[in-house]
Design a protein around this motif. Structure first.
Motif, PDB file in Angstrom:
ATOM      1  N   TYR A 163       0.839  -1.212   0.000  1.00  0.00           N
ATOM      2  CA  TYR A 163       0.000   0.000   0.000  1.00  0.00           C
ATOM      3  C   TYR A 163       0.874   1.261   0.000  1.00  0.00           C
ATOM      4  N   LEU A 164       2.098   1.153   0.568  1.00  0.00           N
ATOM      5  CA  LEU A 164       3.007   2.304   0.556  1.00  0.00           C
ATOM      6  C   LEU A 164       3.636   2.463  -0.828  1.00  0.00           C
ATOM      7  N   LEU A 165       3.963   1.339  -1.447  1.00  0.00           N
ATOM      8  CA  LEU A 165       4.525   1.377  -2.795  1.00  0.00           C
ATOM      9  C   LEU A 165       3.488   1.985  -3.755  1.00  0.00           C
ATOM     10  N   ALA A 166       2.227   1.588  -3.563  1.00  0.00           N
ATOM     11  CA  ALA A 166       1.139   2.130  -4.393  1.00  0.00           C
ATOM     12  C   ALA A 166       1.072   3.649  -4.232  1.00  0.00           C
ATOM     13  N   SER A 167       1.166   4.110  -2.988  1.00  0.00           N
ATOM     14  CA  SER A 167       1.071   5.555  -2.710  1.00  0.00           C
ATOM     15  C   SER A 167       2.258   6.290  -3.330  1.00  0.00           C
ATOM     16  N   PHE A 168       3.433   5.653  -3.315  1.00  0.00           N
ATOM     17  CA  PHE A 168       4.641   6.244  -3.915  1.00  0.00           C
ATOM     18  C   PHE A 168       4.510   6.349  -5.438  1.00  0.00           C
ATOM     19  N   LEU A 169       3.899   5.325  -6.035  1.00  0.00           N
ATOM     20  CA  LEU A 169       3.811   5.290  -7.500  1.00  0.00           C
ATOM     21  C   LEU A 169       2.539   5.966  -8.030  1.00  0.00           C
ATOM     22  N   GLY A 170       1.718   6.466  -7.101  1.00  0.00           N
ATOM     23  CA  GLY A 170       0.492   7.161  -7.518  1.00  0.00           C
ATOM     24  C   GLY A 170      -0.573   6.216  -8.039  1.00  0.00           C
ATOM     25  N   LEU A 171      -0.603   4.994  -7.496  1.00  0.00           N
ATOM     26  CA  LEU A 171      -1.585   3.984  -7.935  1.00  0.00           C
ATOM     27  C   LEU A 171      -2.483   3.616  -6.764  1.00  0.00           C
ATOM     28  N   THR A 172      -3.649   3.072  -7.058  1.00  0.00           N
ATOM     29  CA  THR A 172      -4.448   2.497  -5.969  1.00  0.00           C
ATOM     30  C   THR A 172      -3.821   1.139  -5.643  1.00  0.00           C
ATOM     31  N   PRO A 173      -3.949   0.666  -4.386  1.00  0.00           N
ATOM     32  CA  PRO A 173      -3.394  -0.654  -4.043  1.00  0.00           C
ATOM     33  C   PRO A 173      -3.963  -1.758  -4.942  1.00  0.00           C
ATOM     34  N   GLU A 174      -5.246  -1.618  -5.316  1.00  0.00           N
ATOM     35  CA  GLU A 174      -5.880  -2.642  -6.152  1.00  0.00           C
ATOM     36  C   GLU A 174      -5.223  -2.699  -7.529  1.00  0.00           C
ATOM     37  N   TYR A 175      -4.959  -1.521  -8.087  1.00  0.00           N
ATOM     38  CA  TYR A 175      -4.362  -1.473  -9.424  1.00  0.00           C
ATOM     39  C   TYR A 175      -2.917  -1.983  -9.373  1.00  0.00           C
ATOM     40  N   LEU A 176      -2.196  -1.631  -8.301  1.00  0.00           N
ATOM     41  CA  LEU A 176      -0.826  -2.134  -8.129  1.00  0.00           C
ATOM     42  C   LEU A 176      -0.830  -3.656  -8.105  1.00  0.00           C
ATOM     43  N   SER A 177      -1.792  -4.226  -7.379  1.00  0.00           N
ATOM     44  CA  SER A 177      -1.899  -5.680  -7.262  1.00  0.00           C
ATOM     45  C   SER A 177      -2.143  -6.306  -8.645  1.00  0.00           C
ATOM     46  N   GLU A 178      -2.993  -5.683  -9.441  1.00  0.00           N
ATOM     47  CA  GLU A 178      -3.253  -6.159 -10.818  1.00  0.00           C
ATOM     48  C   GLU A 178      -1.970  -6.136 -11.655  1.00  0.00           C
ATOM     49  N   LEU A 179      -1.228  -4.998 -11.553  1.00  0.00           N
ATOM     50  CA  LEU A 179       0.002  -4.848 -12.339  1.00  0.00           C
ATOM     51  C   LEU A 179       1.042  -5.889 -11.939  1.00  0.00           C
ATOM     52  N   ARG A 180       1.121  -6.159 -10.621  1.00  0.00           N
ATOM     53  CA  ARG A 180       2.090  -7.161 -10.138  1.00  0.00           C
ATOM     54  C   ARG A 180       1.762  -8.527 -10.719  1.00  0.00           C
ATOM     55  N   LYS A 181       0.464  -8.859 -10.729  1.00  0.00           N
ATOM     56  CA  LYS A 181       0.048 -10.157 -11.289  1.00  0.00           C
ATOM     57  C   LYS A 181       0.433 -10.236 -12.753  1.00  0.00           C
ATOM     58  N   LYS A 182       0.218  -9.132 -13.470  1.00  0.00           N
ATOM     59  CA  LYS A 182       0.556  -9.063 -14.882  1.00  0.00           C
ATOM     60  C   LYS A 182       2.048  -9.342 -15.078  1.00  0.00           C
ATOM     61  N   ARG A 183       2.870  -8.710 -14.231  1.00  0.00           N
ATOM     62  CA  ARG A 183       4.322  -8.843 -14.362  1.00  0.00           C
ATOM     63  C   ARG A 183       4.742 -10.277 -14.047  1.00  0.00           C
ATOM     64  N   VAL A 184       4.162 -10.856 -12.993  1.00  0.00           N
ATOM     65  CA  VAL A 184       4.502 -12.238 -12.604  1.00  0.00           C
ATOM     66  C   VAL A 184       4.134 -13.175 -13.750  1.00  0.00           C
ATOM     67  N   THR A 185       2.949 -13.006 -14.339  1.00  0.00           N
ATOM     68  CA  THR A 185       2.489 -13.854 -15.444  1.00  0.00           C
ATOM     69  C   THR A 185       3.450 -13.722 -16.629  1.00  0.00           C
ATOM     70  N   ALA A 186       3.840 -12.476 -16.934  1.00  0.00           N
ATOM     71  CA  ALA A 186       4.749 -12.234 -18.065  1.00  0.00           C
ATOM     72  C   ALA A 186       6.102 -12.914 -17.827  1.00  0.00           C
ATOM     73  N   THR A 187       6.589 -12.885 -16.564  1.00  0.00           N
ATOM     74  CA  THR A 187       7.883 -13.477 -16.234  1.00  0.00           C
ATOM     75  C   THR A 187       7.808 -14.999 -16.322  1.00  0.00           C
ATOM     76  N   ASP A 188       6.619 -15.576 -15.974  1.00  0.00           N
ATOM     77  CA  ASP A 188       6.448 -17.025 -15.977  1.00  0.00           C
ATOM     78  C   ASP A 188       6.501 -17.622 -17.381  1.00  0.00           C
ATOM     79  N   ARG A 189       6.177 -16.774 -18.363  1.00  0.00           N
ATOM     80  CA  ARG A 189       6.073 -17.305 -19.731  1.00  0.00           C
ATOM     81  C   ARG A 189       7.383 -17.881 -20.248  1.00  0.00           C
TER      82      ARG A 189
END
Lengths: 195, 195
Positions: free
Chosen positions: A169-195
């Motif tokens: 939630y602090l990282l989200a606040s630093f990056l100007g994102l909502t915690p929910e959107y940050l969580s979505e982006l992290r999932k996206k990145r993890v999925t992309a890395t798994d490929r």
């Protein structure tokens, strides 16, 4: 833990063991607990903080009453409300411990005395500020260039351990994102890395 | 015009006339014409610039090929790509004259020699970077807090002469606005002031 400070000094200047001990005597070591407030917005910032272990954050409260984190400091990073510290004016930011931390602190009078007694410390802090300023110029470049999404990916890829370590939630606040959107982006990145 | 530099030095350190002349010998004075490019993105930034008269800007070119101005420097301000200058790495920014200008320049070798021969200059530049860093912290606060509209009004009210002096399309690029929208906001401000 003062050897961490000594190592950092020696990146920029040369000091003997004796000089280092003398320099260290201008500082105090404090231990702060997670979530402890070290500096409050609106009060004069009397201290500079150097993180020996742990993590601090700097934040402000916006018009909507929401805390916005503008800076983090981990091991070997300096943190302060620099304008308030230099001018002894009201601080625009608060500073809080993100983790249990061991911190070196110095007040403005001791700092000025340190500069007088050990002019070599002018060189050390010239480098500290020079690099901090250059890092902020990079940050302005990112803020002007990247979308919030790109900024997240850039940050996440550049500082993976840091991005994992900080509460999300602090990282989200630093990056100007909502915690929910940050969580979505992290999932996206993890999925992309798994490929 | 070197007295402008002397006055600036004396805000932070004490130097005799003789010392000042010796310090000045590490610098070169150049005259640049409006729109002249001093530093190109992608090349190593070999110089620091101190504006005696006139105005410079720092900018980058974004993915869409549009120039984004990130910094201005008027009389007594320093400007450089600081990361590139320190590390002798490729610059991320270009620097251009906004007006015909008289500039003091110093290269990195002369700078290091200056620090060795006149350690008092460590103190001067420690202040220069300290203030530049504090100013950037304020700027991050504004970027995180203000809408683009509020940022314009804040800028316009804080630096009215500067806002008048700079070509409006550059000011728009600095504030992240289209020139058309900047023009609308200026009219709004003039109308409000007239009331």
């Amino acid at each position: 833990m003062s050897h961490i400070f000594k190592q950092h000094l020696q990146k920029f200047i040369s000091v003997s063991e004796e000089e280092f001990e003398a320099i260290l005597s201008y500082f105090k070591t404090i231990h702060v607990s997670k979530k402890e407030i070290l500096q409050q917005e609106g009060k004069i910032c009397r201290w500079q903080y150097f993180v020996l272990t742990g993590c601090l954050r700097k934040f402000m409260t916006n018009e909507k009453g929401v805390e916005v984190t503008t800076e983090f400091a981990i091991e070997t990073w300096w943190l302060s409300d620099n304008r308030s510290f230099e001018l002894q004016a009201e601080a625009l930011f608060s500073i809080q411990a993100v983790e249990n931390s061991e911190i070196l602190t110095i007040d403005s009078q001791s700092m000025e005395k340190l500069y007088q007694d050990f002019p070599i410390m002018e060189r050390y802090f010239r480098f500290v500020y020079q690099r901090a300023f250059a890092a902020y110029q990079m940050r302005i470049k990112y803020l002007y260039t990247f979308s919030k999404e790109d900024y997240f990916f850039h940050f996440y890829d550049s500082y993976p351990q840091f991005a994992q370590r900080i509460p999300q939630y602090l990282l989200a606040s630093f990056l100007g994102l909502t915690p929910e959107y940050l969580s979505e982006l992290r999932k996206k990145r993890v999925t992309a890395t798994d490929r």
